[in-house]
Design a protein around this motif. Sequence first.
Motif, PDB file in Angstrom:
ATOM      1  N   ASN A  14       0.857  -1.185   0.000  1.00  0.00           N
ATOM      2  CA  ASN A  14       0.000   0.000   0.000  1.00  0.00           C
ATOM      3  C   ASN A  14       0.898   1.241   0.000  1.00  0.00           C
ATOM      4  OD1 ASN A  14      -2.451  -1.546   0.304  1.00  0.00           O
ATOM      5  ND2 ASN A  14      -1.855  -1.862   2.427  1.00  0.00           N
ATOM      6  N   GLU A  16       1.618   5.269   0.568  1.00  0.00           N
ATOM      7  CA  GLU A  16       1.152   6.447   1.298  1.00  0.00           C
ATOM      8  C   GLU A  16       2.198   7.557   1.211  1.00  0.00           C
ATOM      9  OE1 GLU A  16       0.149   5.634   5.317  1.00  0.00           O
ATOM     10  OE2 GLU A  16      -1.461   4.209   4.836  1.00  0.00           O
ATOM     11  N   SER A  22      -3.123   7.754   1.963  1.00  0.00           N
ATOM     12  CA  SER A  22      -2.986   7.028   0.695  1.00  0.00           C
ATOM     13  C   SER A  22      -2.829   7.974  -0.476  1.00  0.00           C
ATOM     14  CB  SER A  22      -4.214   6.128   0.460  1.00  0.00           C
ATOM     15  OG  SER A  22      -4.309   5.169   1.494  1.00  0.00           O
ATOM     16  N   ASP A  89      -1.277  -5.127   5.562  1.00  0.00           N
ATOM     17  CA  ASP A  89      -1.108  -3.732   5.986  1.00  0.00           C
ATOM     18  C   ASP A  89       0.299  -3.191   5.725  1.00  0.00           C
ATOM     19  OD1 ASP A  89      -3.727  -3.603   6.892  1.00  0.00           O
ATOM     20  OD2 ASP A  89      -3.204  -4.371   8.872  1.00  0.00           O
ATOM     21  N   LYS A  91       3.212  -1.241   4.130  1.00  0.00           N
ATOM     22  CA  LYS A  91       3.096   0.046   3.424  1.00  0.00           C
ATOM     23  C   LYS A  91       4.435   0.512   2.875  1.00  0.00           C
ATOM     24  CE  LYS A  91      -0.509   1.485   6.688  1.00  0.00           C
ATOM     25  NZ  LYS A  91      -0.872   2.490   7.716  1.00  0.00           N
ATOM     26  N   ILE A  93       5.978   4.029   2.466  1.00  0.00           N
ATOM     27  CA  ILE A  93       5.796   5.425   2.885  1.00  0.00           C
ATOM     28  C   ILE A  93       6.763   6.301   2.093  1.00  0.00           C
ATOM     29  CG2 ILE A  93       5.761   7.042   4.798  1.00  0.00           C
ATOM     30  CD1 ILE A  93       3.695   4.828   5.056  1.00  0.00           C
TER      31      ILE A  93
END
Length: 254
Positions: A14, A16, A22, A89, A91, A93
């Motif tokens: 994911n 971000e 996001s 989950d 991520k 970043i």
Amino acid sequence: MGFEELEPIFGELNVERAGEGSVPSRRFLYHVHAADPSHLRIIVTDFHSNAWEAVRSIVQLEDMRDNIGIGGSWLEFIDYVLASIKSQDAKLILEGGLDTVSGAANAKLVAQKSKGMPVISISLTELVGSAASAAITNLSLELFKAFKSIHDLYREEKELSNQLTKALAAEKERNENIQSQLEQYSKGKKLQKISSSDKADASALLNNGLENSPEKQTPRDTALTKVANRVVPVYRRARVRGVTLQDTEDIEDE
């Protein structure tokens, strides 16, 4: 203690923007593998112009373990790191740079196995030029190898499944034939038993008939029957009824 037996890991992160949540962007995949027996390598890329890398030695991972405060054995720690990266989950970043994914100044991989568990944070170094192209090429080739391995395994499993299906069908047909033969044999035995019983009953009836027939009567029974059926002549019956019994002395006196 090393990464000799580490299987490559692939997944999606994911994305971000730090402090903004996001970010609608291209999809980023990661590849975790052993760069050599003593180094773990992580590649993250969108297969376009963005690629990041992190290489950690066993010593550096041990330091990270101490900083996070995770106890247990070394293998348990590595299993936790890999499980955290594979979690839904995990991520990527992005920090600094432009407002788009392209041109981010810094990036890091942040993951935890589940909420409340220790957080794994690994800083990533941006790859450019030929290094980025090589990383993307390597990831693509590794993905293809993993796919081919899974596909070959699937084909083998499918072939084995087909063989087992055929074997089961043949065994089922064999069992049905045996069952049919057993049923026919059972019916034959039952008919044979019924036939034998009927013959025994018929034989018993025949024997009883012969025993009760006139030819089978004993001479004594025949004689008794003849005596019982004899008719006494009329003149003899009358004479017998007319006889007067007298004493012998009366006769002499006369």
